[in-house]
Write a protein that holds these residues in place. Structure first.
Motif, PDB file in Angstrom:
ATOM      1  N   ALA A 163     -40.545  50.372  73.485  1.00 39.31           N
ATOM      2  CA  ALA A 163     -40.138  49.119  74.124  1.00 39.31           C
ATOM      3  C   ALA A 163     -39.309  48.281  73.164  1.00 39.31           C
ATOM      4  O   ALA A 163     -38.297  47.682  73.552  1.00 39.31           O
ATOM      5  CB  ALA A 163     -41.373  48.345  74.592  1.00 39.31           C
ATOM      6  N   ALA A 164     -39.706  48.219  71.900  1.00 39.68           N
ATOM      7  CA  ALA A 164     -38.956  47.465  70.897  1.00 39.68           C
ATOM      8  C   ALA A 164     -37.575  48.068  70.686  1.00 39.68           C
ATOM      9  O   ALA A 164     -36.577  47.338  70.537  1.00 39.68           O
ATOM     10  CB  ALA A 164     -39.721  47.437  69.579  1.00 39.68           C
ATOM     11  N   GLU A 165     -37.499  49.392  70.689  1.00 42.42           N
ATOM     12  CA  GLU A 165     -36.205  50.065  70.504  1.00 42.42           C
ATOM     13  C   GLU A 165     -35.248  49.762  71.654  1.00 42.42           C
ATOM     14  O   GLU A 165     -34.040  49.632  71.450  1.00 42.42           O
ATOM     15  CB  GLU A 165     -36.448  51.575  70.382  1.00 42.42           C
ATOM     16  N   LYS A 166     -35.794  49.622  72.861  1.00 45.92           N
ATOM     17  CA  LYS A 166     -34.956  49.305  74.017  1.00 45.92           C
ATOM     18  C   LYS A 166     -34.453  47.867  73.966  1.00 45.92           C
ATOM     19  O   LYS A 166     -33.371  47.546  74.457  1.00 45.92           O
ATOM     20  CB  LYS A 166     -35.745  49.546  75.309  1.00 45.92           C
ATOM     21  N   ALA A 167     -35.237  46.980  73.352  1.00 50.51           N
ATOM     22  CA  ALA A 167     -34.860  45.561  73.300  1.00 50.51           C
ATOM     23  C   ALA A 167     -33.883  45.260  72.174  1.00 50.51           C
ATOM     24  O   ALA A 167     -33.073  44.322  72.288  1.00 50.51           O
ATOM     25  CB  ALA A 167     -36.112  44.700  73.138  1.00 50.51           C
ATOM     26  N   THR A 220     -36.466  34.826  73.700  1.00 50.76           N
ATOM     27  CA  THR A 220     -36.163  34.711  75.128  1.00 50.76           C
ATOM     28  C   THR A 220     -35.460  35.961  75.648  1.00 50.76           C
ATOM     29  O   THR A 220     -35.765  36.457  76.744  1.00 50.76           O
ATOM     30  CB  THR A 220     -35.280  33.474  75.386  1.00 50.76           C
ATOM     31  N   ALA A 221     -34.516  36.479  74.864  1.00 53.14           N
ATOM     32  CA  ALA A 221     -33.733  37.646  75.295  1.00 53.14           C
ATOM     33  C   ALA A 221     -34.549  38.931  75.287  1.00 53.14           C
ATOM     34  O   ALA A 221     -34.393  39.790  76.162  1.00 53.14           O
ATOM     35  CB  ALA A 221     -32.507  37.806  74.403  1.00 53.14           C
ATOM     36  N   PHE A 222     -35.420  39.083  74.300  1.00 53.28           N
ATOM     37  CA  PHE A 222     -36.192  40.314  74.175  1.00 53.28           C
ATOM     38  C   PHE A 222     -37.270  40.441  75.252  1.00 53.28           C
ATOM     39  O   PHE A 222     -37.596  41.545  75.686  1.00 53.28           O
ATOM     40  CB  PHE A 222     -36.852  40.387  72.794  1.00 53.28           C
ATOM     41  N   ARG A 223     -37.866  39.298  75.659  1.00 52.05           N
ATOM     42  CA  ARG A 223     -39.052  39.363  76.515  1.00 52.05           C
ATOM     43  C   ARG A 223     -38.847  40.168  77.798  1.00 52.05           C
ATOM     44  O   ARG A 223     -39.652  41.071  78.078  1.00 52.05           O
ATOM     45  CB  ARG A 223     -39.553  37.951  76.824  1.00 52.05           C
ATOM     46  N   PRO A 224     -37.799  39.914  78.610  1.00 51.41           N
ATOM     47  CA  PRO A 224     -37.676  40.701  79.842  1.00 51.41           C
ATOM     48  C   PRO A 224     -37.447  42.185  79.592  1.00 51.41           C
ATOM     49  O   PRO A 224     -37.917  43.028  80.362  1.00 51.41           O
ATOM     50  CB  PRO A 224     -36.475  40.068  80.563  1.00 51.41           C
ATOM     51  N   HIS A 225     -36.752  42.515  78.516  1.00 54.25           N
ATOM     52  CA  HIS A 225     -36.506  43.928  78.208  1.00 54.25           C
ATOM     53  C   HIS A 225     -37.790  44.618  77.743  1.00 54.25           C
ATOM     54  O   HIS A 225     -38.056  45.766  78.115  1.00 54.25           O
ATOM     55  CB  HIS A 225     -35.413  44.041  77.144  1.00 54.25           C
ATOM     56  N   VAL A 226     -38.563  43.918  76.942  1.00 52.11           N
ATOM     57  CA  VAL A 226     -39.843  44.476  76.502  1.00 52.11           C
ATOM     58  C   VAL A 226     -40.781  44.637  77.694  1.00 52.11           C
ATOM     59  O   VAL A 226     -41.410  45.692  77.876  1.00 52.11           O
ATOM     60  CB  VAL A 226     -40.487  43.583  75.424  1.00 52.11           C
ATOM     61  N   GLU A 227     -40.860  43.613  78.538  1.00 51.90           N
ATOM     62  CA  GLU A 227     -41.750  43.678  79.690  1.00 51.90           C
ATOM     63  C   GLU A 227     -41.361  44.824  80.623  1.00 51.90           C
ATOM     64  O   GLU A 227     -42.230  45.548  81.127  1.00 51.90           O
ATOM     65  CB  GLU A 227     -41.743  42.348  80.439  1.00 51.90           C
ATOM     66  N   ALA A 228     -40.044  44.997  80.844  1.00 55.43           N
ATOM     67  CA  ALA A 228     -39.585  46.080  81.715  1.00 55.43           C
ATOM     68  C   ALA A 228     -39.930  47.441  81.117  1.00 55.43           C
ATOM     69  O   ALA A 228     -40.432  48.337  81.811  1.00 55.43           O
ATOM     70  CB  ALA A 228     -38.079  45.966  81.947  1.00 55.43           C
ATOM     71  N   ASP A 260     -46.146  39.628  74.492  1.00 53.69           N
ATOM     72  CA  ASP A 260     -45.764  38.673  73.450  1.00 53.69           C
ATOM     73  C   ASP A 260     -45.885  39.305  72.065  1.00 53.69           C
ATOM     74  O   ASP A 260     -45.038  39.083  71.194  1.00 53.69           O
ATOM     75  CB  ASP A 260     -46.647  37.422  73.516  1.00 53.69           C
ATOM     76  N   TYR A 261     -46.925  40.098  71.884  1.00 50.83           N
ATOM     77  CA  TYR A 261     -47.136  40.759  70.590  1.00 50.83           C
ATOM     78  C   TYR A 261     -45.973  41.694  70.268  1.00 50.83           C
ATOM     79  O   TYR A 261     -45.443  41.685  69.147  1.00 50.83           O
ATOM     80  CB  TYR A 261     -48.451  41.540  70.614  1.00 50.83           C
ATOM     81  N   VAL A 262     -45.560  42.495  71.229  1.00 51.52           N
ATOM     82  CA  VAL A 262     -44.477  43.457  70.989  1.00 51.52           C
ATOM     83  C   VAL A 262     -43.153  42.725  70.758  1.00 51.52           C
ATOM     84  O   VAL A 262     -42.371  43.117  69.879  1.00 51.52           O
ATOM     85  CB  VAL A 262     -44.359  44.454  72.159  1.00 51.52           C
ATOM     86  N   VAL A 263     -42.895  41.658  71.506  1.00 50.69           N
ATOM     87  CA  VAL A 263     -41.680  40.866  71.288  1.00 50.69           C
ATOM     88  C   VAL A 263     -41.652  40.335  69.858  1.00 50.69           C
ATOM     89  O   VAL A 263     -40.645  40.449  69.145  1.00 50.69           O
ATOM     90  CB  VAL A 263     -41.595  39.697  72.300  1.00 50.69           C
ATOM     91  N   GLN A 264     -42.762  39.745  69.421  1.00 52.78           N
ATOM     92  CA  GLN A 264     -42.836  39.183  68.069  1.00 52.78           C
ATOM     93  C   GLN A 264     -42.645  40.251  67.000  1.00 52.78           C
ATOM     94  O   GLN A 264     -41.928  40.049  66.011  1.00 52.78           O
ATOM     95  CB  GLN A 264     -44.178  38.478  67.875  1.00 52.78           C
ATOM     96  N   GLN A 265     -43.278  41.403  67.197  1.00 58.59           N
ATOM     97  CA  GLN A 265     -43.172  42.477  66.213  1.00 58.59           C
ATOM     98  C   GLN A 265     -41.778  43.106  66.200  1.00 58.59           C
ATOM     99  O   GLN A 265     -41.276  43.515  65.145  1.00 58.59           O
ATOM    100  CB  GLN A 265     -44.234  43.551  66.495  1.00 58.59           C
TER     101      GLN A 265
END
Length: 219
Positions: A89-93, A138-146, A179-184
């Motif tokens: 997920a992080a790699e996609k964001a 803000t930008a990472f959150r929707p991509h991580v969630e998806a 939120d954890y993955v976005v932050q990391q």
């Protein structure tokens, strides 16, 4: 070209060049444009996070404390798949950072450029972090969630939390895994930028483009 591959030679030559502060700012912007683009490329690919022990996203602390127990009750494969999913997920964001880094570079003033030039090993990284962290969140959150939904990482997390309840004396608390993955993910991205900046500041043999040589080449 390795990330920040131009930066050290440029920084080494800036103080000796004629042409004024505007030329310093212009050349530094170009160097940082190249460096940040390459740093994003390093993270925004398969195994950009998972394959890099420096920034790999690990289990959240509360799950980390229960990992041994989870594996003892047969949830080891679930743990491993969950960790892989968070990193995917992080790699996609990560590619989303490019636009915000570009905006930060374009907004850089001569004062900013001088501060970066005179600053420590991660002065440029600190600049980007101060300018982009909020937008990146803000930008990472929707991509991580998806990605977390597509990879079923959220479901896996819920399953692990359920398994934690089977471990004696282990309390399962509510936790926002997205939120954890976005932050990391953001933390890992800046770690990579910082590592590359430190490396290049100490590399006298760094290569430069012909344009950068014209402006900043050592005489």
């Amino acid at each position: 070209m390795p990330a920040f591959a131009q930066l050290d030679k440029i920084l080494g030559g800036l103080g000796k060049q004629a042409g004024g502060d505007a030329r310093i700012a212009s050349g530094l912007k170009e160097a940082l444009s190249i460096g940040t683009a390459n740093a994003v490329k390093l993270t925004g690919v398969t195994d950009g996070f998972f394959g890099n022990s420096l920034i790999r996203i690990l289990l959240p602390p509360r799950l980390r404390a229960a990992e041994k127990g989870l594996r003892m009750i047969g949830a080891g494969p679930q743990v491993d798949q969950f960790v892989l999913g968070m990193n995917r997920a992080a790699e996609k964001a990560a590619p989303e950072a490019s636009m915000y880094f570009k905006q930060a570079i374009l907004s850089m003033t001569i004062t900013d450029a001088k501060a970066i030039l005179a600053g420590g090993d991660t002065a440029a990284t600190d600049f980007f972090q101060s300018k982009t962290s909020e937008q990146l969140t803000t930008a990472f959150r929707p991509h991580v969630e998806a990605a977390m939904g597509q990879l079923e990482v959220t479901r896996q997390f819920d399953g692990l939390i359920g398994n934690m309840k089977k471990i004696p004396f282990m309390k399962a608390e509510s936790f926002n895994i997205n939120d954890y993955v976005v932050q990391q993910a953001i933390k890992g991205l800046f770690v990579m930028v910082g590592q590359e900046e430190k490396k290049i500041r100490k590399d006298p043999a760094a290569q430069v483009t012909s344009l950068l040589k014209d402006v900043f080449g050592k005489r």
